[in-house]
Design a protein around this motif. Structure first.
Motif, short mmCIF file in Angstrom:
data_model
loop_
_atom_site.label_atom_id
_atom_site.label_comp_id
_atom_site.label_asym_id
_atom_site.label_seq_id
_atom_site.Cartn_x
_atom_site.Cartn_y
_atom_site.Cartn_z
N HIS A 83 1.28 -33.30 26.25
CA HIS A 83 2.31 -32.51 25.57
C HIS A 83 2.56 -31.20 26.29
CE1 HIS A 83 3.90 -31.26 21.33
NE2 HIS A 83 4.58 -30.67 22.28
N HIS A 85 5.84 -28.44 28.00
CA HIS A 85 7.27 -28.09 28.06
C HIS A 85 7.49 -27.15 29.24
CE1 HIS A 85 8.06 -29.75 24.04
NE2 HIS A 85 6.94 -29.19 23.66
N LEU A 88 11.12 -25.13 29.84
CA LEU A 88 12.01 -25.49 28.73
C LEU A 88 12.92 -24.31 28.36
CD1 LEU A 88 12.83 -27.49 26.42
CD2 LEU A 88 11.10 -26.33 25.01
N LEU A 90 14.64 -22.55 25.51
CA LEU A 90 14.44 -22.57 24.06
C LEU A 90 14.70 -21.19 23.48
CD1 LEU A 90 13.25 -24.30 21.62
CD2 LEU A 90 11.09 -23.12 22.09
N PHE A 177 12.21 -34.31 15.54
CA PHE A 177 11.83 -33.05 14.92
C PHE A 177 12.25 -33.06 13.45
CE2 PHE A 177 10.66 -30.43 18.61
CZ PHE A 177 11.15 -31.20 19.66
N TYR A 180 13.16 -27.12 12.94
CA TYR A 180 14.19 -26.59 13.85
C TYR A 180 15.57 -26.99 13.34
CZ TYR A 180 10.49 -25.62 17.27
OH TYR A 180 9.35 -25.17 17.90
N HIS A 208 7.52 -33.98 15.26
CA HIS A 208 7.17 -32.59 14.98
C HIS A 208 7.28 -32.49 13.46
CE1 HIS A 208 7.56 -28.07 15.74
NE2 HIS A 208 7.59 -28.23 14.43
N HIS A 264 1.04 -31.93 18.01
CA HIS A 264 0.50 -30.61 17.65
C HIS A 264 0.05 -30.50 16.19
CE1 HIS A 264 4.67 -30.08 16.46
NE2 HIS A 264 5.09 -29.68 17.62
N LEU A 313 3.89 -20.05 17.82
CA LEU A 313 4.36 -21.39 18.18
C LEU A 313 4.57 -22.13 16.87
CD1 LEU A 313 1.61 -23.93 19.20
CD2 LEU A 313 1.07 -21.81 18.00
N SER A 314 5.18 -23.33 16.94
CA SER A 314 5.37 -24.09 15.70
C SER A 314 4.84 -25.50 15.84
CB SER A 314 6.87 -24.17 15.38
OG SER A 314 7.35 -22.88 15.08
N ASP A 342 0.77 -28.49 24.50
CA ASP A 342 2.06 -27.95 24.04
C ASP A 342 2.40 -26.68 24.84
OD1 ASP A 342 3.59 -27.30 20.78
OD2 ASP A 342 4.40 -27.77 22.75
N ASN A 363 9.28 -19.77 20.57
CA ASN A 363 8.06 -20.47 20.13
C ASN A 363 7.32 -21.12 21.30
OD1 ASN A 363 8.79 -21.87 16.84
ND2 ASN A 363 9.18 -19.84 17.65
N GLY A 364 6.05 -20.77 21.43
CA GLY A 364 5.25 -21.48 22.44
C GLY A 364 4.13 -20.62 22.99
#
Ligand SMILES: C[C@@H](CNC(N)=O)C(=O)O
Ligand SMILES: [Zn+2]
Ligand SMILES: [Zn+2]
Length: 520
Positions: A83, A85, A88, A90, A177, A180, A208, A264, A313-314, A342, A363-364
């Motif tokens: 996992h 990103h 990414l 975002l 998801f 979001y 998610h 996650h 993060l989410s 993640d 987020n992250g």
């Protein structure tokens, strides 16, 4: 005569030299303990042209072979991070760890394969988005990688493109998801249909799992109440908002016999849902991440805004400080099965986009470099799991679920030479000052971890050599993940047969009611 004897003695001391004498990047790893998910053995490993070609003792070793002495070390399959990103885009920012630096950092930490996510915008072609991700990643990755594809909207076109990706592009997992809202969120009726289609394709459905509607309402109220700091992020989505969606996804997937993989896992409640559903026979997998195994939500209450925001993060980290150990124990006991990072990293100046509104903080967090050491420290060093279980949850289970086993995820003849030589007693202190990631913050700052990758071999090339990082830009390649992984679909098929609905057969002259029920 004397000279002849001398030469003969000398030759005898030399291993047999190849006719052409060139070493086809041959490597021998001697005296190590080889750890696989199903056990540990004292064995030497011989590698040629990126593949393990011999495993055992007293191997016949051709000339030109480099030997690494792995005495006192474990020789394990390189980690598979399910996992990530990399780069990414975002919430108005682009993640700073790109496919080069992100995979370089992965290798530094003992991970030799990542699985990233293609995330199309709503309305965007999934196949075109997949092509864009390939064009970003292929020239840069230092290790092999695979791709999951996000299903961020639903239509006949999306359905047809999922089929094309599964049949022609080596994609066997799709992420939906439940949060979001307005960006990626999919609602239940479409979730039902997408799961149904995943099952038809022999794919894994990933979710998610958070209730996006509750989050939207809570966020409004918190901001109106003047709570704009990072602590508001967790308050807007407490763990039962994650657990509810986790349960809902399990129920819907189970109705259409679709194998489910919840990404996650961040809370005790969500982990408990996974374990319960598995105990009821559902084909569902739970993936905690380095962050939820090694950190917690008390960081959101740090008075330093930057410190708190850097942990956003989410789903969020949970304020219950017992959460990490609880999730590690679940991982040890097979309540949870796989681990990712993640990794989706944003620097301070990017996190500041949400300086006055927590819902705008990109987020992250980090994790791709430190996942293996964090899990070794929290899992093996603590005595909760043995080295074989460590290999299962950091590499082998992922390879089996996503159908790249035994090419990946094990030390065996014929497998790719993706290996880590792991020093279990050495320790290191994690810090943004020394990590290889691009991001300027590390959520594990100051954490001492036992378990250090002294050598990391990527497709036969030594890319960490006595702890010196020698990753090679573009050396990695895309690895297709074929549909219908037997590890998953053998169980799906068996479950489906067992619970096939059976109608009631009544007599040819069915009566509205039988005599004894005359009185209705
Ligand atoms: C958008 C992506 C990464 N960010 C995060 N987990 O907060 C995800 O939700 O997995
Ligand atoms: Zn997610
Ligand atoms: Zn993610």
């Amino acid at each position: 005569e004397e000279i002849v004897m001398e030469q003969a003695t000398e030759l005898a001391a030399q291993p047999v030299v190849e006719v052409d004498g060139s070493s086809q990047n041959r490597l021998l790893i001697k005296n190590g303990k080889v750890v696989n998910a199903d056990g540990i053995e004292d064995a030497d490993v011989f590698i040629e042209n990126g593949v393990i070609t011999q495993l055992g003792r007293n191997l016949i070793i051709p000339g030109g072979t480099r030997t690494i002495d792995a005495r006192g070390r474990y020789v394990m399959p390189g980690g598979i991070d399910t996992h990530t990103h990399m780069e990414l885009e975002l919430m108005g920012a682009t993640a700073v760890d790109d496919f080069y630096q992100g995979t370089k950092a992965a290798i530094a930490g003992g991970t030799t394969m990542i699985m990233d996510f293609v995330l199309p915008r709503k309305g965007e072609s999934l196949v075109e988005a997949f092509g864009n991700w390939r064009r970003k990643a292929d020239p840069k990755v230092c290790c092999d990688y695979a791709l999951h594809v996000g299903v961020t909207w639903w239509s006949d076109q999306v359905k047809q493109e999922m089929t094309e990706l599964a049949k022609n592009h080596g994609v066997n997992s799709f992420k939906m998801f439940m949060a979001y809202k307005d960006l990626y969120m999919i609602r239940d009726p479409d979730l039902y249909k997408i799961f149904e289609h995943c099952k038809e394709l022999g794919a894994i459905a990933q979710v998610h799992a958070e209730n996006g509607d509750i989050i939207a309402e809570n966020t409004k109220k918190l901001l109106e109440a003047g709570i704009t700091g990072p602590e508001g992020h967790e308050m807007s989505r407490p763990e039962d908002v994650e657990a509810e969606a986790t349960h809902r996804a399990c129920v819907i997937a189970n109705q259409v016999s679709c194998p489910l993989y919840v990404v996650h896992i961040m809370s005790k409640m969500a982990a408990d849902v996974i374990a319960l559903k598995r105990s009821q026979g559902a084909v569902v997998y739970g993936e905690p991440i380095a962050a939820s195994l090694g950190s917690d939500g008390t960081n959101y209450h740090h008075t330093c805004w930057r410190h708190a925001a850097s942990h956003v993060l989410s789903p969020p980290l949970r304020p219950d400080p017992e959460t990490p150990d609880y999730l590690v124990q679940m991982l040890a006991d097979d309540g949870l099965q796989v681990t990712g990072s993640d990794n989706c990293t944003f620097n301070f100046d990017q996190k500041k986009l949400g300086r006055n509104d927590f819902s705008k903080i990109p987020n992250g967090v980090n994790g791709v470099e430190d996942r293996m050491s964090v899990i070794w420290e929290k899992g093996v060093q603590s005595g909760k799991m043995d080295p074989s279980r460590f290999v299962a949850v950091t590499s082998t289970n992922a390879a089996k679920i996503f159908n790249v086993y035994p090419q990946k995820g094990c030390v065996a003849v014929g497998s790719d030479a993706d290996l880590v030589i792991w020093n279990p007693i050495k320790s290191r202190v994690i810090s943004a000052q020394t990590h290889h990631q691009a991001v300027d913050f590390n959520i594990f700052e100051g954490m001492e971890c036992h378990g250090v990758p002294e050598y990391v071999i990527v497709n036969g090339r030594v890319c960490v050599d006595e702890e010196e990082l020698k990753a090679v830009h573009g050396f990695g390649k895309f690895v297709p993940t074929p549909a219908f992984p037997p590890y998953v679909y053998d169980q799906v098929d068996a479950r489906e047969k067992e619970k096939r609905p059976q109608g009631v057969t009544r007599g040819p002259n069915d009566e509205d009611y039988s005599p004894e029920h005359m009185n209705g």
